[in-house]
Design an enzyme around this catalytic site. Structure first.
Site, PDB file in Angstrom:
ATOM      1  N   THR A 127      -5.737   8.653  -1.615  1.00 22.58           N
ATOM      2  CA  THR A 127      -4.625   7.916  -1.040  1.00 22.58           C
ATOM      3  C   THR A 127      -3.955   7.490  -2.015  1.00 22.58           C
ATOM      4  O   THR A 127      -4.491   7.199  -3.327  1.00 22.58           O
ATOM      5  CB  THR A 127      -5.066   6.594  -0.219  1.00 22.58           C
ATOM      6  OG1 THR A 127      -5.837   5.812  -0.830  1.00 22.58           O
ATOM      7  CG2 THR A 127      -5.801   7.163   0.973  1.00 22.58           C
ATOM      8  N   ASP A 128      -2.855   7.096  -2.005  1.00 27.53           N
ATOM      9  CA  ASP A 128      -2.007   5.946  -3.109  1.00 27.53           C
ATOM     10  C   ASP A 128      -2.780   4.652  -2.851  1.00 27.53           C
ATOM     11  O   ASP A 128      -3.548   4.449  -1.984  1.00 27.53           O
ATOM     12  CB  ASP A 128      -0.609   5.977  -2.768  1.00 27.53           C
ATOM     13  CG  ASP A 128       0.067   5.293  -4.027  1.00 27.53           C
ATOM     14  OD1 ASP A 128      -0.673   4.576  -4.869  1.00 27.53           O
ATOM     15  OD2 ASP A 128       1.400   5.480  -4.296  1.00 27.53           O
ATOM     16  N   TRP A 129      -2.819   3.802  -3.709  1.00 26.44           N
ATOM     17  CA  TRP A 129      -3.354   2.365  -3.871  1.00 26.44           C
ATOM     18  C   TRP A 129      -3.163   1.605  -2.559  1.00 26.44           C
ATOM     19  O   TRP A 129      -2.013   1.198  -2.442  1.00 26.44           O
ATOM     20  CB  TRP A 129      -3.097   1.925  -5.217  1.00 26.44           C
ATOM     21  CG  TRP A 129      -4.277   2.176  -6.171  1.00 26.44           C
ATOM     22  CD1 TRP A 129      -4.748   1.285  -6.905  1.00 26.44           C
ATOM     23  CD2 TRP A 129      -4.306   3.675  -6.738  1.00 26.44           C
ATOM     24  NE1 TRP A 129      -5.699   2.152  -7.763  1.00 26.44           N
ATOM     25  CE2 TRP A 129      -5.484   3.350  -7.666  1.00 26.44           C
ATOM     26  CE3 TRP A 129      -4.192   4.819  -6.315  1.00 26.44           C
ATOM     27  CZ2 TRP A 129      -6.222   4.596  -8.284  1.00 26.44           C
ATOM     28  CZ3 TRP A 129      -4.879   5.822  -6.494  1.00 26.44           C
ATOM     29  CH2 TRP A 129      -5.740   5.662  -7.646  1.00 26.44           C
ATOM     30  N   TRP A 130      -4.005   1.479  -1.786  1.00 26.26           N
ATOM     31  CA  TRP A 130      -4.209   0.605  -0.543  1.00 26.26           C
ATOM     32  C   TRP A 130      -3.142   1.193   0.501  1.00 26.26           C
ATOM     33  O   TRP A 130      -2.551   0.490   1.364  1.00 26.26           O
ATOM     34  CB  TRP A 130      -3.780  -0.739  -0.972  1.00 26.26           C
ATOM     35  CG  TRP A 130      -4.675  -1.310  -2.172  1.00 26.26           C
ATOM     36  CD1 TRP A 130      -5.855  -1.639  -2.318  1.00 26.26           C
ATOM     37  CD2 TRP A 130      -4.034  -1.790  -3.421  1.00 26.26           C
ATOM     38  NE1 TRP A 130      -6.258  -2.007  -3.345  1.00 26.26           N
ATOM     39  CE2 TRP A 130      -5.348  -2.105  -4.129  1.00 26.26           C
ATOM     40  CE3 TRP A 130      -2.762  -1.789  -3.855  1.00 26.26           C
ATOM     41  CZ2 TRP A 130      -4.925  -2.466  -5.713  1.00 26.26           C
ATOM     42  CZ3 TRP A 130      -2.606  -1.987  -5.511  1.00 26.26           C
ATOM     43  CH2 TRP A 130      -3.847  -2.550  -6.004  1.00 26.26           C
TER      44      TRP A 130
END
Ligand code: BGC
Length: 932
Positions: free
Chosen positions: A705-708
Site C-alpha cells: 500500500t501507500d503509507w497508511w
C-alpha cells in the site's frame, strides 16, 4: 555491468548529462542562446539564489550535499561575466525577504515572493551588459495541488513585471524555468523574450547542467512530454478535476495531445514532443516495413547546422475511427540520435509494435468485447520531431486484427458520459460528441469467490528456513505452509517510518518484522523513497536525482538506464532493497501537485522510461517500486477522492505505463495508490491487483500500500484497519505500522480470518508473494551473512560526503539537565549539535517533548537523534499529532564522560518544548549492581 565500483564523479557527470538532455528549449530567436564566452550578463529573478532541485514531500526529501544553483554555476564556470550591481541589489533585498520554507509537510509555498524591479536599475543594467537572464522557479509536491492562480500555474504579477521590464529594456533576454512541470506560457507572446528554456528540477547537478546549456557547453535536446495549451481551461480534464469526492474521467482517452490533435489543435501553444536545440537537422524518412506484429521505420537524421546536437524522432499513428473512435495521433515509437557533429548523419530504426496503437474495446461495439484490437481500415503513420509537424510517411490498410482477448475488469459502476469523436470537420479534426460509458457486468467479489486459491497444508514449524527455498531444498509453498495464522497476520504488516530493523531513516521494513518470522530466516527488506534519490530521514547523504519530468523529456532510454545503474549501486551500498519509485502516474492535468515526479501525459513514454529505470537497477539485485497504482492524479483529498473512469481509459492510459514496466521492465514491486478507483480503494481492488496485474500481465512480485492507505469492502468507506479487504484484493503489504507483532494499527486480519471474510489461503498467497520477492533481494544475503564481490566493492568505495553538521553548543551536564531548546534549529534539513560533558558518568536518557504544529494525517515529520555517529532513533510524528508527546531514548553508556548529541530535522513542522538529559543510574550504582 563492467564497473561495479560506486563512482560518485561518474554518477554526477551522468546526471548532469541527463539534465541537459531533458532541458527543453521552446524558443531561441536570433541565437539568443547560448551565451558567447565573456558575455556580460545581468541575472534577474530570485530563483537564481534558490535553485529547486526537486519538489517537496516524499519525492523530494533527499539529503544531499551543497547544491549549486544556476547563478553560482555560471559564476564558477567563468564563461560569462555576471553583473555585480544587479546581484548586489538582489542580495540586499533577500536579507529582508528570506526564502520561506513554510512549516511542515507540503507547507512550503509553491512560489516565493519576487523582487519588484526598479526600471532605473534595469536601464542601468542594460547599459553595462550584453544580455539578460531571468530565472523563475516553482516547487510543487505531495498533498497539495497547483492551482490555476497567480504564483502557482500562472505567473505572479511580480514575475510578469520582471519580464516586462527586462524584455522591453534588453534586446537579448533568455528566460529559464526551474520548475517541476509545465506552467502557463501565454506570457511568451506578451513579452517575447529571445529564448525560453525549461530546465525543470534537475536534482543536485541541475544548476550546473543548466549553466552548461546556457553557455553552450552542452546542447539542450529535450522534448515536451506534455502539451502546453494556451489556457489552463483548455485542458480536457479541466472540468473533471478537483472534486472532494469523485472525479468523473469524462475526457476518457482524450488526454493531452490525444485530445488537442483530435478536437482542438488551435488551443495548443507548444505541441507534445516539441523542443529546439542549438543546431538544425534534416529528418529524411526511409523505408517503412510492415511486419507481423510491428511496423518498422527507418529514418536518417542529418545535422545541417553548425553546432553539435541530438535529435528525437517520433512516430505517431492515426488509426481508423472505426466503431470505437480513435485519437488523431497516438505516439507509437521514438528514438534519439547520438551526438551528431555538423554535417554528420545517423539512420535510426523505430519499431512501432501493434500493441502501441491498438485500442481496447470495453463495450463490445466491435464484436470483440474486452479485446485489444486493430479495427479494419486505413492506418496512417506520421514521423517527425513533434506531434504537430510529424508528416505522413505511411498509409496502409489493415484488416481487423484481434491482438488479445482479455476479460472485463474494473469497469465503472456509476453511469457517466465520455468524450468521443463525432463528425469529421473540413479541417481534419472532429466534433466532440458524447457516449455512455459501459458499466460493470461482472462483480469482482463473485469472481474472487470462484477463484480462491487453494490452501497450503499447515505443517507448523518444520525447521525450514527461507534460505532452504533458495537452495532448492523445499518449495516456497512448503515453506509458507509452516506459518501459523498469527504469523500470516504479521507478515502482511510492514513497519516504519524509520524502522530500526533496516537502514536508518528509510520509509519501511517488510518481511521478517517479528521474531517469529525472523526465526524462519525471513529477512527484513528495506524500502526507501523515492523517485528523486534515496531518502534517509536521519540525514544520511544521498544522490539527488533529476525529477521524472526532466528525465522523460530526454526521450533517451539508454541514458536513463545508465543513470539508474548508479542509483542501483547506491541502493545496494545503502542496503536498500527497493526504491519507492519511479512514480508513473500520468500527467492527466497540469495542476496535479506530484506531476514533477511523474513523466508525461503519454503512457508509452511513461512505461518505457519506467522500464529503463528498472533495467538500470536490476543488475545490482535491487529494484524500484512502481507507484501509485492507479489513478493517483490529484493530491487534493488524495486519500479519498475516487477516480470514476472507463475500462478503456484505464487500459489505454492509466494502466498502460504500469503494464509496460511489468512486461518490459520486469517490475517486481508495486505500490498501490491512496484513492479508490471505480468503487474500490486501490489497495483492496481485486480486479486491479489480481485479475489484471497478476492474471493478465503475469506479475509475480509484491504489492504494497501507500503509507497508511485505506481499503474497503464494496459500498463501504475505506479504512486503514481493513487489511482483510487488502489481502483479499492481493495487496500483500500494509505500509506501515509501528509494531507488527503487537498489531499496533489494530488491523482486522485476525478477525477476518475468524469470520471467514478472508481465507487463510489468501494470506498464504500474499506470504508467498512477499517471500518470493525477498528470495531475490539482497536482504536475504544480508541475513545469511553472504558478502558478494559486489557488496565488498561497494562497501570499500567512498560514499557521498557529509555536509556540515550544524551549530555546536557545549553543555556541562548534571544529573538532570535541560538543553536549551531555543538554540535547536527545527527547520527542514537542519542539524544542531551539543558537545556534552558529564559531571558524573553513568547511564542517561534523553527525553524530547515535541508535537506537530499541525498538518494532515499523512504528513511525515521526522527528527533523528544521534549520539556521536550512531543513530539512536528517528522519531516520526504525523501532522495530526498536535498534542505534546514525550519520547525517551536510552543513551549509550559514555565511559569517557563526554559525547556529541545531534538532532536532525528532515522536515519542518515539529515543535520542541523540552529536551532533557537525565541520569538513570550512576556508574557507581552500575558497578554495584554488576557485582551483586
Ligand atoms: C507517498 C508515497 C511515499 C510514501 C512513503 C506517501 O505519502 O504518497 O509516494 O512513497 O509516502 O514516504
Amino acid at each position: 555491468m563492467e564497473q561495479t565500483i560506486f563512482d560518485r564523479k561518474a554518477y554526477a557527470a551522468k546526471a548532469r548529462e541527463a539534465v541537459a538532455e531533458g532541458s527543453v528549449l521552446l524558443r531561441n530567436e536570433a541565437h539568443t542562446l547560448p551565451f558567447a564566452p565573456g558575455t556580460r550578463l545581468a541575472v534577474f529573478g530570485r530563483s537564481q539564489f534558490n535553485y529547486y532541485k526537486s519538489g517537496t514531500g516524499s519525492g523530494g526529501l533527499v539529503n544531499t550535499g551543497h547544491v549549486p544553483g544556476i547563478l553560482e554555476a555560471l559564476e564558477q564556470s567563468g564563461g560569462v561575466q555576471i553583473d555585480a550591481p544587479v546581484k548586489a541589489c538582489y542580495e540586499a533585498w533577500l536579507q529582508d525577504h528570506p526564502f520561506d520554507a513554510g512549516e511542515g509537510w507540503a507547507a512550503e509555498p509553491w512560489y516565493q515572493e519576487e523582487m519588484p524591479l526598479d526600471p532605473q536599475l534595469v536601464q542601468e543594467a542594460r547599459e553595462r551588459n550584453d544580455a539578460a537572464l531571468v530565472i523563475l522557479g516553482r516547487t510543487a509536491g505531495e498533498d497539495k495541488d497547483n492551482s490555476a492562480e497567480e504564483g502557482s500555474y500562472l505567473l505572479a504579477a511580480a514575475e510578469r513585471q520582471v519580464l516586462e521590464q527586462v524584455c522591453k529594456t534588453f534586446p537579448r533576454v533568455a528566460v529559464v524555468l526551474n520548475t517541476g512541470g509545465i506552467l502557463d506560457m501565454s506570457w511568451v507572446e506578451d513579452y517575447r523574450p529571445g529564448a525560453v528554456l525549461y530546465v525543470w528540477q534537475g536534482g543536485q547537478e541541475g544548476g550546473l547542467s543548466a549553466a552548461d546549456v546556457l553557455l553552450g557547453y552542452r546542447a539542450p535536446s529535450g522534448k515536451l512530454t506534455d502539451t502546453i495549451a494556451r489556457r489552463i481551461e483548455d485542458y480536457p480534464a479541466f472540468g473533471n478535476y478537483g472534486s472532494e469526492t469523485r472525479n468523473f474521467y469524462g475526457e476518457d482517452i482524450y488526454v493531452g495531445y490525444r485530445y488537442f490533435e483530435t478536437f482542438a489543435p488551435d488551443k495548443v501553444l507548444y505541441p507534445f514532443g516539441f523542443g529546439l536545440t542549438y543546431t538544425d537537422f534534416s529528418v529524411t524518412p526511409g523505408a517503412a516495413e510492415m511486419g507481423k506484429d510491428a511496423v518498422r521505420f527507418s529514418v536518417t537524421v542529418e545535422n545541417t547546422g553548425d553546432a553539435p546536437g541530438k535529435e528525437v524522432v517520433q512516430v505517431y499513428c492515426e488509426a481508423p475511427q472505426g466503431k470505437l473512435g480513435k485519437p488523431a495521433r497516438t505516439l507509437c515509437a521514438f528514438g534519439k540520435t547520438s551526438l551528431l557533429a555538423p554535417g554528420e548523419r545517423e539512420t535510426l530504426t523505430l519499431t512501432a509494435a501493434f500493441g502501441a496503437f491498438s485500442s481496447y474495446d470495453d463495450s463490445g461495439v466491435t464484436g470483440h468485447k474486452s479485446c485489444w484490437i486493430l479495427e479494419a481500415g486505413t492506418y496512417r503513420f506520421y514521423l517527425g520531431t513533434d506531434v504537430r509537424s510529424a508528416a505522413c510517411v505511411l498509409e496502409t490498410s489493415l484488416p481487423e486484427l484481434v491482438l488479445e482477448q482479455l476479460e472485463e475488469a474494473m469497469a465503472p459502476v456509476v453511469p457517466f458520459e465520455r468524450l468521443r469523436p463525432g463528425e469529421a470537420t473540413a479541417s481534419g479534426t472532429y466534433l466532440p460528441c458524447k457516449e455512455e460509458v459501459p458499466l460493470r457486468t461482472v462483480n469482482p467479489q463473485e469472481r474472487r469467490k470462484e477463484r480462491l486459491p487453494e490452501e497450503l497444508p499447515y505443517t507448523g514449524d518444520k525447521g525450514w528456513k527461507l534460505g532452504d527455498v533458495a537452495d532448492g531444498k523445499v518449495t516456497l509453498e512448503e515453506f509458507v505452509g509452516q506459518l501459523s495464522d498469527e504469523e500470516l497476520c504479521c507478515i502482511v504488516r510492514g513497519e516504519g517510518m524509520c524502522s530500526p530493523k533496516v537502514t536508518p531513516g528509510t520509509a519501511g521494513a517488510f518481511g521478517g518484522v517479528t521474531d517469529a518470522l525472523l526465526s524462519y530466516g525471513i529477512p527484513v527488506g528495506c524500502c526507501a523513497d523515492g523517485p528523486s534519490g534515496i531518502r534517509m530521514d536521519c540525514g544520511t547523504i544521498a544522490f539527488s536525482m533529476p525529477n521524472g519530468t526532466c528525465l522523460a523529456c530526454s526521450f533517451n532510454l539508454e541514458l536513463v538506464r545508465e543513470l539508474y545503474e548508479f542509483e542501483g549501486k547506491e541502493l545496494r551500498k545503502n542496503k536498500v532493497d527497493t526504491l519507492l519509485g519511479p512514480g508513473i502516474n500520468l500527467h492527466r492535468h497540469p495542476l496535479n501537485g506530484r506531476n514533477f515526479e511523474y513523466f508525461s501525459e503519454d503512457p508509452l513514454l511513461t512505461g518505457k522510461m519506467a522500464a529503463a529505470q528498472l533495467q538500470g537497477m536490476h543488475p545490482y539485485g535491487v529494484t524500484g517500486t512502481i507507484k501509485h497504482f492507479a489513478c493517483n492524479n490529484q493530491e487534493f483529498r488524495r486519500n479519498d477522492v475516487e477516480a470514476v473512469v472507463s475500462e478503456r481509459a484505464l487500459r489505454e492510459l492509466y494502466l498502460k505505463g504500469f503494464e509496460l514496466a511489468v512486461k518490459e521492465g520486469g517490475a517486481y514491486s508495486v505500490m498501490t495508490s491512496y484513492n479508490p478507483v471505480n468503487g474500490f480503494w486501490s489497495a483492496s481492488n481485486y480486479d486491479l491487483l489480481t485479475t489484471v496485474l497478476r492474471g493478465q500481465w503475469g506479475y509475480q512480485g509484491i504489492v504494497m500500500t501507500d503509507w497508511w492507505a485505506k481499503s474497503n469492502d464494496e459500498g463501504k468507506p475505506g479504512e486503514r484497519t481493513n487489511t482483510s479487504a487488502m489481502v483479499r484484493g492481493q495487496n500483500d503489504l500494509f505500509m506501515v505500522v509501528e509494531n507488527a507483532q503487537q498489531n499496533s494499527m489494530q488491523d482486522n486480519s485476525a478477525e477476518g480470518l475468524r469470520s471467514g471474510a478472508v481465507s487463510r489461503a489468501e494470506f498464504q498467497r500474499s506470504a508467498c508473494n512477499i517471500c518470493r520477492v525477498l528470495l531475490r533481494m539482497p536482504a536475504l544475503l544480508r541475513l545469511r551473512g553472504i558478502e558478494t564481490e559486489l557488496d565488498r566493492q561497494l562497501a570499500e568505495s567512498a560514499g557521498l560526503e557529509e555536509d556540515g553538521l550544524g551549530e555546536m553548543y557545549y553543555v556541562q551536564a548534571g544529573n538532570r539537565t535541560e538543553l536549551d531548546v531555543s538554540v535547536i534549529n527545527t527547520e527542514k534539513g537542519r542539524n544542531t549539535q551539543f558537545s556534552v560533558s558529564l559531571q558524573e558518568r553513568g547511564l542517561y536518557t534523553l527525553s524530547l517533548t515535541l508535537r506537530s504544529s499541525g498538518g494532515s494525517p499523512l504528513s511525515q515529520l521526522p527528527v533523528s537523534v544521534f549520539q556521536d555517529r550512531k543513530l539512536l532513533d528517528t522519531i516520526t510524528l504525523t501532522g495530526e499529532e498536535t498534542q505534546w508527546k514525550t519520547v525517551t531514548l536510552n543513551l549509550e553508556p559514555a565511559f569517557s564522560g563526554s559525547f556529541y548529541l545531534r538532532l536532525f530535522f528532515a522536515q519542518s513542522g515539529l515543535e520542541l518544548r523540552s529536551c532533557v538529559l537525565e541520569m538513570t543510574q550512576s556508574l557507581e550504582e552500575q558497578i554495584r549492581a554488576h557485582m551483586q
